[in-house]
Design an enzyme around this catalytic site. Structure first.
Site, PDB file in Angstrom:
ATOM      1  N   LYS A 210       0.839  -1.198   0.000  1.00  0.00           N
ATOM      2  CA  LYS A 210       0.000   0.000   0.000  1.00  0.00           C
ATOM      3  C   LYS A 210       0.878   1.253   0.000  1.00  0.00           C
ATOM      4  O   LYS A 210       0.680   2.161  -0.776  1.00  0.00           O
ATOM      5  CB  LYS A 210      -0.933  -0.019   1.214  1.00  0.00           C
ATOM      6  CG  LYS A 210      -1.830   1.199   1.281  1.00  0.00           C
ATOM      7  CD  LYS A 210      -2.864   1.090   2.378  1.00  0.00           C
ATOM      8  CE  LYS A 210      -3.605   2.405   2.501  1.00  0.00           C
ATOM      9  NZ  LYS A 210      -4.597   2.416   3.564  1.00  0.00           N
ATOM     10  N   GLU A 216      10.504  -4.920   4.446  1.00  0.00           N
ATOM     11  CA  GLU A 216      10.516  -6.344   4.103  1.00  0.00           C
ATOM     12  C   GLU A 216      10.210  -6.541   2.620  1.00  0.00           C
ATOM     13  O   GLU A 216      10.902  -7.281   1.906  1.00  0.00           O
ATOM     14  CB  GLU A 216       9.450  -7.104   4.919  1.00  0.00           C
ATOM     15  CG  GLU A 216       9.727  -7.204   6.404  1.00  0.00           C
ATOM     16  CD  GLU A 216       9.111  -6.056   7.197  1.00  0.00           C
ATOM     17  OE1 GLU A 216       9.022  -4.930   6.649  1.00  0.00           O
ATOM     18  OE2 GLU A 216       8.737  -6.274   8.359  1.00  0.00           O
ATOM     19  N   GLY A 272      -5.033  -1.627   4.749  1.00  0.00           N
ATOM     20  CA  GLY A 272      -4.238  -2.767   4.287  1.00  0.00           C
ATOM     21  C   GLY A 272      -4.912  -4.099   4.578  1.00  0.00           C
ATOM     22  O   GLY A 272      -5.011  -4.967   3.709  1.00  0.00           O
ATOM     23  N   ARG A 273      -5.429  -4.280   5.795  1.00  0.00           N
ATOM     24  CA  ARG A 273      -6.020  -5.571   6.170  1.00  0.00           C
ATOM     25  C   ARG A 273      -7.434  -5.746   5.613  1.00  0.00           C
ATOM     26  O   ARG A 273      -8.072  -6.762   5.848  1.00  0.00           O
ATOM     27  CB  ARG A 273      -5.988  -5.749   7.685  1.00  0.00           C
ATOM     28  CG  ARG A 273      -6.560  -4.600   8.478  1.00  0.00           C
ATOM     29  CD  ARG A 273      -6.199  -4.684   9.954  1.00  0.00           C
ATOM     30  NE  ARG A 273      -6.633  -3.509  10.699  1.00  0.00           N
ATOM     31  CZ  ARG A 273      -5.934  -2.394  10.825  1.00  0.00           C
ATOM     32  NH1 ARG A 273      -4.762  -2.276  10.237  1.00  0.00           N
ATOM     33  NH2 ARG A 273      -6.398  -1.372  11.529  1.00  0.00           N
ATOM     34  N   GLU A 358      -4.995  -6.329  14.631  1.00  0.00           N
ATOM     35  CA  GLU A 358      -4.442  -5.037  14.219  1.00  0.00           C
ATOM     36  C   GLU A 358      -5.535  -3.970  14.264  1.00  0.00           C
ATOM     37  O   GLU A 358      -5.260  -2.799  14.482  1.00  0.00           O
ATOM     38  CB  GLU A 358      -3.839  -5.133  12.804  1.00  0.00           C
ATOM     39  CG  GLU A 358      -2.890  -3.995  12.485  1.00  0.00           C
ATOM     40  CD  GLU A 358      -2.008  -4.242  11.260  1.00  0.00           C
ATOM     41  OE1 GLU A 358      -0.797  -4.439  11.421  1.00  0.00           O
ATOM     42  OE2 GLU A 358      -2.553  -4.243  10.147  1.00  0.00           O
ATOM     43  N   HIS A 389      -5.282 -32.845  18.162  1.00  0.00           N
ATOM     44  CA  HIS A 389      -4.139 -33.639  18.632  1.00  0.00           C
ATOM     45  C   HIS A 389      -3.009 -32.750  19.129  1.00  0.00           C
ATOM     46  O   HIS A 389      -1.877 -33.198  19.263  1.00  0.00           O
ATOM     47  CB  HIS A 389      -3.660 -34.561  17.507  1.00  0.00           C
ATOM     48  CG  HIS A 389      -4.735 -35.524  17.097  1.00  0.00           C
ATOM     49  ND1 HIS A 389      -4.934 -36.735  17.718  1.00  0.00           N
ATOM     50  CD2 HIS A 389      -5.713 -35.416  16.167  1.00  0.00           C
ATOM     51  CE1 HIS A 389      -5.968 -37.344  17.161  1.00  0.00           C
ATOM     52  NE2 HIS A 389      -6.460 -36.559  16.228  1.00  0.00           N
ATOM     53  N   LYS A 500       9.277  -0.653  14.087  1.00  0.00           N
ATOM     54  CA  LYS A 500       9.886  -0.385  12.774  1.00  0.00           C
ATOM     55  C   LYS A 500      11.016   0.629  12.940  1.00  0.00           C
ATOM     56  O   LYS A 500      12.109   0.448  12.410  1.00  0.00           O
ATOM     57  CB  LYS A 500       8.844   0.210  11.819  1.00  0.00           C
ATOM     58  CG  LYS A 500       7.808  -0.765  11.304  1.00  0.00           C
ATOM     59  CD  LYS A 500       6.927  -0.074  10.265  1.00  0.00           C
ATOM     60  CE  LYS A 500       5.681  -0.863   9.946  1.00  0.00           C
ATOM     61  NZ  LYS A 500       4.733  -0.136   9.122  1.00  0.00           N
TER      62      LYS A 500
END
Ligand code: F6P
Length: 531
Positions: A210, A216, A272-273, A358, A389, A500
């Site tokens: 965005k 990253e 973004g999400r 978030e 399990h 960050k």
């Protein structure tokens, strides 16, 4: 009179709920089924393709009515409308939140704030269609004139989790076309392991960000570009058909070197999400075809209508949000588990984790005051039956209250009918066992299941693009409603900034005052590196 106080605890109905919670230890879910006629039917809701059962909860009719009254008292309906109408509800960034406009029925009436977005939305949607069709049909050629066989979406958070989750979920619709890969982690093994298996001549890199500033993503993108240039013995690959950029910051993408015609845009009013419906969905459209991507939007749109038009008591996202509110704020539950009984939905818990945590991991109100009550819970989970399990022991016999969402498509496209039968029976058995428990003689108390543990069950007809879109929209709206209840801004994420900044400062070895523990860790890292 509607309650519009910044401190939600001053709402009289909050106190009513608190009073009800003091007797909650007496609630027995099985007894509720005996005393309440047709409880399962009353406490369930549906929307096309989705059935939601919320009867196995520590919620009496009185509690449910009080929760519904609470929703009414905070003027929920109008606050929901504010989002759909394009009011600037993201106050810290002074902007509207309009991911719903991306999937809206444009023939209906909309506010000017929404209607004036349609031209741009349609333009971007046309581009998704055009790009995905060219790539899928083999018309989109790489530098050596070969068609694309593999796409790599490089992005992180909202620019990764949605497309990654949806492509896995909808693999049955890919029909063996272009393969989709996803790289997010700045851990170089992620990009290395991915590209090492690909043919650079037929690989398309999609850089999704965005902001187009995320470290990253840009680092991984540069590695991918370098790999293409070295393997194809060329330079300037960022401005070729091997690279597409998706961003809300076109200038940055151009500065990065991507040619303008290969940039898909989306707007700042898409969080973004919440961006899976925007150009960020390109890799989904390439993988399963544009029409199927469009079906996802259709499913979400159906839920938008359900959310806006259905009465609160049968409104899936609203009821889900109220149930969560009850456990989180009155019964001290700290977490909420999402357990899909479907391997293809294995990434759904991570997707919902970002969406919810978030959005609602906040501790000040929209107007900046410190909040005195609990906000968003920890969201976690993984697929059943694997979870059975691993961590189900704690769900059954542990000391914590953890409400669960069991989710399953009823029909699966694989041909192993017996497996599907066993899978669904396992899910039903778990929610039942959690509720009914089992009393063992005192001498064998370790075998005792206390029972009375709550869960919801969401049945999906089948895992189609439309139903996946609907499921995602349900969780989006649940998150919105809880944010409204808590009076917080669900659409910013300032809490990720400090980490960050410190990471950059540590990397640049700036004159940073470092605590004793970090200093020790730094020196051990340096020591190990020097060996
Ligand atoms: O750091 C959090 C975050 O801003 C998320 O909200 C976002 O989805 C992710 O980073 C990626 O950001 P971008 O799409 O700008 O690269």
């Amino acid at each position: 009179m509607k309650f519009d106080n910044r401190d939600q605890t001053k709402n009289k109905i909050w106190s009513d709920l608190q009073k009800l919670s003091s007797d909650a230890h007496k609630i027995n879910i099985l007894d509720l089924f005996k005393s309440q006629k047709n409880r399962a039917q009353t406490m369930s809701a549906k929307s096309e393709g989705i059935f939601f059962d919320f009867s196995k909860h520590l919620i009496t009719p009185e509690i449910l009515n009080t929760l519904l009254a609470f929703a009414d008292s905070i003027d929920l309906k109008h606050k929901i409308d504010d989002m759909f109408d394009g009011k600037p509800i993201n106050k810290s960034e002074n902007r509207a939140v309009l991911h719903t406009a991306l999937r809206a029925d444009q023939n209906k009436e909309h506010t000017p704030e929404v209607a004036n977005k349609f031209q741009d939305i349609n333009h971007q949607s046309q581009k998704i269609k055009m790009f995905s069709e060219e790539i899928r049909s083999g018309k989109w050629l790489g530098l050596t004139n070969r068609a694309i066989t593999d796409i790599v979406n490089i992005g992180i958070g909202g620019s990764d989790l949605g497309p990654r989750m949806a492509c896995k979920a909808l693999k049955a619709f890919a029909n063996g076309g272009v393969r989709a890969h996803f790289v997010s982690n700045v851990d170089g093994t992620d990009i290395r392991d991915t590209i090492s298996e690909l043919d650079p001549e037929t690989t398309l890199i999609i850089i999704s960000s965005k902001t187009f500033t995320t470290t990253e993503t840009l680092m991984n993108a540069k590695i991918a570009i370098n790999w293409l240039e070295t393997s194809l013995d060329t330079t300037g690959v960022e401005s070729t058909n091997h690279i597409i950029g998706i961003t809300a910051n076109t200038e940055n993408a151009i500065r990065f070197g991507i040619k303008a015609s290969n940039i898909l845009n989306f707007s700042n009013w898409v969080g973004g999400r919440y961006s899976i419906w925007s150009s960020i969905g390109l890799s989904i459209a390439i993988y399963i075809g544009f029409d199927n991507f469009d079906q996802m939007l259709k499913g979400a749109r159906l839920i938008d209508h359900h959310f806006r038009e259905t009465s609160f008591s049968k409104n899936i996202p609203i009821v889900m949000a109220l149930i969560g509110f009850w456990y989180n704020n009155f019964l001290n539950a700290q977490s909420h588990a999402v357990i899909p009984y479907c391997e293809r939905l294995s990434l759904l818990p991570s997707y919902i984790q970002q969406l919810d945590m978030e959005s609602n991991g906040k501790s000040v109100s929209q107007s900046g005051e410190k909040i005195s009550y609990q906000t968003g819970p920890v969201i976690w989970g993984q697929t059943g039956t694997n979870g059975q399990h691993a961590f189900f022991q704690l769900l059954h016999q542990g000391t914590k209250l953890i409400p669960i969402d069991f989710i399953a498509p009823v029909k699966q496209s694989n041909s192993y009918k017996d497996n599907q039968e066993v899978l669904l029976n396992n899910m039903l058995a778990q929610s039942m066992a959690l509720m009914i428990g089992r009393k063992e003689p005192k001498t064998q108390s370790y075998k005792n299941y206390s029972g009375n543990k709550p869960s919801s069950t969401i049945l999906i007809d089948e895992l189609s693009p439309k139903n996946l879109g609907a499921l995602i929209a349900i969780y989006e709206h649940k998150t919105l409603v809880q944010g409204i209840i808590w009076g917080i801004n669900s659409f910013d994420q300032w809490g990720v900034e400090l980490g960050k900044e410190l990471s950059v400062a540590l990397g640049e070895d700036l004159d940073l005052e470092v605590d004793e523990s970090t200093a020790q860790l730094k020196s051990i890292i340096a020591e190990i590196r020097s060996l």
